[in-house]
Write an enzyme that holds these catalytic residues in place. Sequence first.
Site, short mmCIF file in Angstrom:
data_model
loop_
_atom_site.label_atom_id
_atom_site.label_comp_id
_atom_site.label_asym_id
_atom_site.label_seq_id
_atom_site.Cartn_x
_atom_site.Cartn_y
_atom_site.Cartn_z
N TRP A 154 70.40 29.78 -36.63
CA TRP A 154 71.35 30.39 -37.05
C TRP A 154 70.79 30.68 -38.46
O TRP A 154 70.99 32.11 -39.16
CB TRP A 154 72.43 30.05 -37.77
CG TRP A 154 72.29 28.53 -37.95
CD1 TRP A 154 71.69 27.78 -38.18
CD2 TRP A 154 73.66 29.04 -39.29
NE1 TRP A 154 71.89 26.83 -39.57
CE2 TRP A 154 72.83 27.26 -40.13
CE3 TRP A 154 74.01 29.23 -39.81
CZ2 TRP A 154 73.08 26.55 -41.20
CZ3 TRP A 154 74.86 28.73 -41.06
CH2 TRP A 154 74.93 27.59 -41.69
N ASP A 155 69.85 29.69 -38.38
CA ASP A 155 68.86 30.62 -39.88
C ASP A 155 68.29 32.11 -40.54
O ASP A 155 68.52 32.27 -41.32
CB ASP A 155 67.78 29.63 -39.70
CG ASP A 155 67.62 28.37 -39.87
OD1 ASP A 155 68.81 28.22 -39.00
OD2 ASP A 155 66.93 27.43 -40.53
N GLU A 191 75.81 18.92 -40.42
CA GLU A 191 75.21 17.95 -39.27
C GLU A 191 75.55 16.76 -39.80
O GLU A 191 75.32 15.62 -38.69
CB GLU A 191 73.96 18.08 -39.37
CG GLU A 191 74.08 19.94 -38.82
CD GLU A 191 72.98 20.31 -38.54
OE1 GLU A 191 71.79 19.64 -38.36
OE2 GLU A 191 72.16 22.01 -37.34
N LYS A 213 74.68 17.11 -45.65
CA LYS A 213 74.11 17.60 -45.56
C LYS A 213 73.44 19.21 -46.03
O LYS A 213 72.86 18.93 -47.13
CB LYS A 213 73.73 17.44 -44.01
CG LYS A 213 72.60 18.11 -43.99
CD LYS A 213 71.81 18.22 -42.48
CE LYS A 213 69.76 17.62 -41.55
NZ LYS A 213 69.72 18.45 -40.46
N GLN A 214 74.12 19.52 -46.18
CA GLN A 214 73.70 21.34 -46.98
C GLN A 214 75.58 21.63 -46.71
O GLN A 214 76.61 21.65 -46.79
CB GLN A 214 73.51 21.66 -45.88
CG GLN A 214 73.95 22.46 -44.42
CD GLN A 214 72.90 22.11 -43.07
OE1 GLN A 214 72.97 20.79 -42.19
NE2 GLN A 214 72.45 22.88 -42.82
#
Lengths: 756, 756
Positions: free
Chosen positions: B358-359, B486, B597-598
């Site tokens: 998906w980046d 994640e 994580k993000q």
Amino acid sequence: MSSINLWGYTEKNFQKEKYPLNETLFALGNGYIGTRGSFEEKSDFGGHDGTFINGFYDYYDLSYGEKYNGYPDRSHAMLNVTNGKKIDIYINNERFSLEKGTIKDYVREIDFKKGILTRRVTWISEKGDEILYESERLVSFYEKHLMISKIRITPLNFDGDIRVVSYLEGDVKNITKENDPRIGVEFHGDELKVLECKIDNNRGEIISKTKSSNLGLICLMANNIKCDDQYDSFYEQNDKSVSHVFNIKAEKNKVIDLEKYIVYKSYKNELNDNLYSEVIGIVEEAFTKKYDFYKQKQKEFIDDFWFNTDILIDGDDATQQGIRFNMFHLLQSVGRDSLTNISAKGLTGEGYEGHYFWDTEIYILPFFLYTNPDIAKQLVNYRYNLLDSARKRAKEMQYKKGALYPWRTINGEECSAYFPAGTAQYHINGDIAYTVCKYVEATNDEEFMVEKGAEILIETARLWLEIGHFNSKGEFHICCVTGPDEYTAIVNNNVYTNLMAANNLHNAYKAAMLLQKKYPAQYKKLIDKINIEESEIDNFEVAANEMYVPYDEHRKLYPQDDSFFDKPKWDFIDSEDKHPLLMHYHPLNIYRAQVCKQADLILAEFLLGGYFDREQKIRDYDYYEKITTHDSSLSTCIFSIMANELGLYDKAYDYFGDSVRTDIDNLHNNTSAGIHTANMAGAWMSIIYGFAGMRVEDGALRFSPHLPNQWNSYRFRVSFQRRIIEVCVTKNNTEFKILHGEPIMIYNEEKSIKVV
Amino acid sequence: MSSINLWGYTEKNFQKEKYPLNETLFALGNGYIGTRGSFEEKSDFGGHDGTFINGFYDYYDLSYGEKYNGYPDRSHAMLNVTNGKKIDIYINNERFSLEKGTIKDYVREIDFKKGILTRRVTWISEKGDEILYESERLVSFYEKHLMISKIRITPLNFDGDIRVVSYLEGDVKNITKENDPRIGVEFHGDELKVLECKIDNNRGEIISKTKSSNLGLICLMANNIKCDDQYDSFYEQNDKSVSHVFNIKAEKNKVIDLEKYIVYKSYKNELNDNLYSEVIGIVEEAFTKKYDFYKQKQKEFIDDFWFNTDILIDGDDATQQGIRFNMFHLLQSVGRDSLTNISAKGLTGEGYEGHYFWDTEIYILPFFLYTNPDIAKQLVNYRYNLLDSARKRAKEMQYKKGALYPWRTINGEECSAYFPAGTAQYHINGDIAYTVCKYVEATNDEEFMVEKGAEILIETARLWLEIGHFNSKGEFHICCVTGPDEYTAIVNNNVYTNLMAANNLHNAYKAAMLLQKKYPAQYKKLIDKINIEESEIDNFEVAANEMYVPYDEHRKLYPQDDSFFDKPKWDFIDSEDKHPLLMHYHPLNIYRAQVCKQADLILAEFLLGGYFDREQKIRDYDYYEKITTHDSSLSTCIFSIMANELGLYDKAYDYFGDSVRTDIDNLHNNTSAGIHTANMAGAWMSIIYGFAGMRVEDGALRFSPHLPNQWNSYRFRVSFQRRIIEVCVTKNNTEFKILHGEPIMIYNEEKSIKVV
């Protein structure tokens, strides 16, 4: 008159298509050795001729597409070991085998009272030679390393050459995995290597070693022939196999008897002389004492077992046979040395890799606890012996304190390769703690509590403080766990888990208090050993008292976990032909819906019944029954028990009917791969906890018996606090009687009575 | 004066310990061929000399300890292919290598304006022979199958024998996996087999084939020597390698030039004559036109790129260099043929197996969309070309309708082996749908919407109806998904996922309405093709409107998902030296805590900013920033953008600083394994969306520029609706100018202005 064999299981006509299934049903075992009911003679009917030693395994590597910290690197699986059963017979050079020739009469039977397997067949070779073949086999409860086969051959219509070849075969393999964890494991076939294969002192001998677990196995065979005919005998051997050959000038109607003594002994690391001598001693003693001695000892052992254990059901022969079949197989399967346990398929197959699960504590151990408490003690001791491994596992999982029991194991190492239905099932800690307390309650074995139980309780309790937390309201929450129901995974505040955790924490606190007051020296020793502070122990009680249990006030129902009722109901119609669901749907699709593989909240309402009132149980039962698939064999017995408690007698009997003859009738169509031990014990629970309504609460025995319409009466015995109590339930009343031990106060239908 | 190379990256003294890192930093590529910046001559400095063809992969089996339905059976990974770069030089029989001898001068440089890599070194052999070695290398944007190396050798202090050996080597391997998915895959080294290795018509030629993916690769080499010295030349070869050898009687100060043309062409199934001729044509043309022609074409291509793309930063040379480095590498990495895409490490390394994630849509595509929309179109086309695979994947997952895009893939098949952070990240469907709409909005390419976009939108929308459900209140809920973060997996109603799903559903409905009204024939064709009813399309809009989004009224915060705030906060102090956490903790321990994580919710607040008010964004930012580890390189750019939006300019610059030079400064200490393409594009986003505050909403371009204190001014260009708009931000004002196309109304600081 019923044709059902109430004390055994009989095959009256040979059914070759059922050969693999019958290998399981006719399996013999003594908790150490287990051997499938394969014929002595080589036969190709698609079965798997396996022999297993409880706790004898090899490692294999686990692989993961993506691997993370705390994942086990390897698993281990029970090995199929040296085959000692095999005996081939040649009649005038034609090999005896039911694959060909003509079968005139045939009967095979496992006798639950004698503990032996017999077969009798009249067979005519393709050339027309007719023999009577009779065999007996026992795996000795008296001498656990010993298995004996006895065969008798009678030539019925000829004089001629009969050759008997008795084998010891070291070239054995496990079943290759077929993408179904219920059947086997991905072994390569070289896990058990023959180190030595020799003939010595008129015995065959094979010493084998596992590839990577550093376990060894010595297997000896000695054959004793008795016949009036002329014969000569010699040995043959190769790298992996020894055979003892008898060439007999047979005469019509003269019997030929062969007794074959097979000794198995496993060991760790290297074989030493003492051990070797011990094994030789066993086979020499057997050779001297002969088969009939062990047959008699077998009967004595089993008589004792049935005295404590038998359930008499009047009016329902199928059930009578089924429950005895189950209890007999449980005895055959259970390790009694505190180093082994009872695996999902006993010692009858390689499914689930011979691993031990929570099945032991929650399903199987009650059966032994209330019939054969000495065996139960060994099962609880097994968990104590695993405590160091469980502490190590907790560390591997980055917990600072406590012990985390493996979800599946033989030797104590975690073998689960799928953590959402493995490591996430932390409830195993609570299950073991629950059972420790139940054991002590039923036996008054306070010494066990002081020496071992308290340590288990405290170390397991510590883990709940590692994974749970007090929220801002002071409630204790436990997030990201999986309860017993594996169709819902990684959830918060699973009711079963939280209540079992509370029970664990509370009992750990109680045990610590007991030791502190009554056994201060042992208490000091324990707290030094495990390095625990008093504040931590106090915290157990706080967490237990503040344990959060979700409840839906609107529905007046307990959700299985925090978000269970947020999910849509499963489409049962669409999936009708797709059971078990996990073999047909991606886990996410199953997790996403309200659908249960097995009893979860309902199991909590059985095990911790006092927490819930009757109306609540009725509502919850009604709700969860509709969404439970019973795709696990651990489910119907619990629904049967609770149906009985709630007066739903028809349902209770239906669920019981599904479980009492699961294996004997091959209802799950997979008994060929082994029995379902937890379900077998579940059937016992369905009678004792279910129909008889037995509960043990606060040290007291309670009953609330019901007689199913299908039965005239039933009678069973319960061992409790050094007594044997007989309970007999008839249409009009229930009688309680002490067979052994002091009088005791019990409760019948909430009324206190004194049983003498 | 700054010593920073603003249009390139330079290594001024050879640093052998940085050789592996520099292989990445000096990598060249054209979106088809990518080759690491290894030296021509054999060198053992611990690096990995890789060359990659975008979309060229082989399969490998995925294994699982426990495997369930819908798990992928196999994955595929980008292969290291035939090495065409290698040239060895022997000076009087001593091999030229920086491993030994003396390095007098050394400079290596990648030039972002020329698109070539050069090296110049004066080297003295152990015997004392001194040479000047100069090389140039380009991977042609003009002819995508072509790579050229040019070397020049000048003997500085001797006459003597110089031997030049130019290789084509087919014996290549991927890096073996080291239990770190960020580095490589578990290949065996025999994935790419040499079928044919030959010399023909003064060219070397190797034809290889993958072991299991049925892909072929033809690789040709032609060498052209130019020198005034006497020389002879010949070929050598073995099964897997061809070399072209030149023995030169060299004279002092006379230069020896060698141009090496290497052509790569991959193909499916069998190599046919047409294709073969085409490849021969390419090498013959190159051999005729010569290096300087391609060097000129390279410059022209790159000039165009920079005209559209460059960002000029006055006052911050390190950032200026960093952002150009990033943009240049993005261009080198991106597939432009609609059959390939841009992988996590571009074409510079084997990490993440060359997969596309998906980046692309959420991090990288905006960069291309607003600078080089033709490339963006090819990336969106790639997803259209994957639609059949995505429909197949949905079926594999037992969904009845719709398409589910793979979490990671090259060829369209799902390659994720860990479903909690793979298949459960259904948001990829929403990410792709979001980007389809952004593409059409930015380009007015309605034809794409009609021909392809609507089909993507509708098929992805259908999947939300498969996995979501309307609850009893009529709210649409989506259970058991994993959002972008994640460190929290398998949750209900992840805000990001639900909002992206609503966006997807709504846009699918809108697209259907557009087609129905404006393109009825195409609409009929589409609904017939995908067999959809009008009621289903209506349901998209209902689900979008009724999408449930959890909100904590007490905290006035959005929880990341339903139960996010029920979890305890992570212990950041205890884990300080244990990042990324997933390499140190079991997933359950991470999932159990509030730790990200993000960017997840914060990403939703960026992408779908109109849904949230400013005060809400401030509160959420403040909360989530404290619990986000940025263990993913997809995180800091989003925090930088939102910090800018919320006026937190110091934070914005700090986060930007972490990301703009991540690879060039090797901040994650793993750039040797390849660049981080998403982070590179994230740095672009941090400037354009962040400092310049660009947003595209309802078809209108909006800016809200801020000039960081560290800069004097900055200038960039944006392609939008067939225009190129230049934006120049200085201390006092912002200027907008149309460089190409018609005037346009835009918003600056909420004020509408006309840009001419």
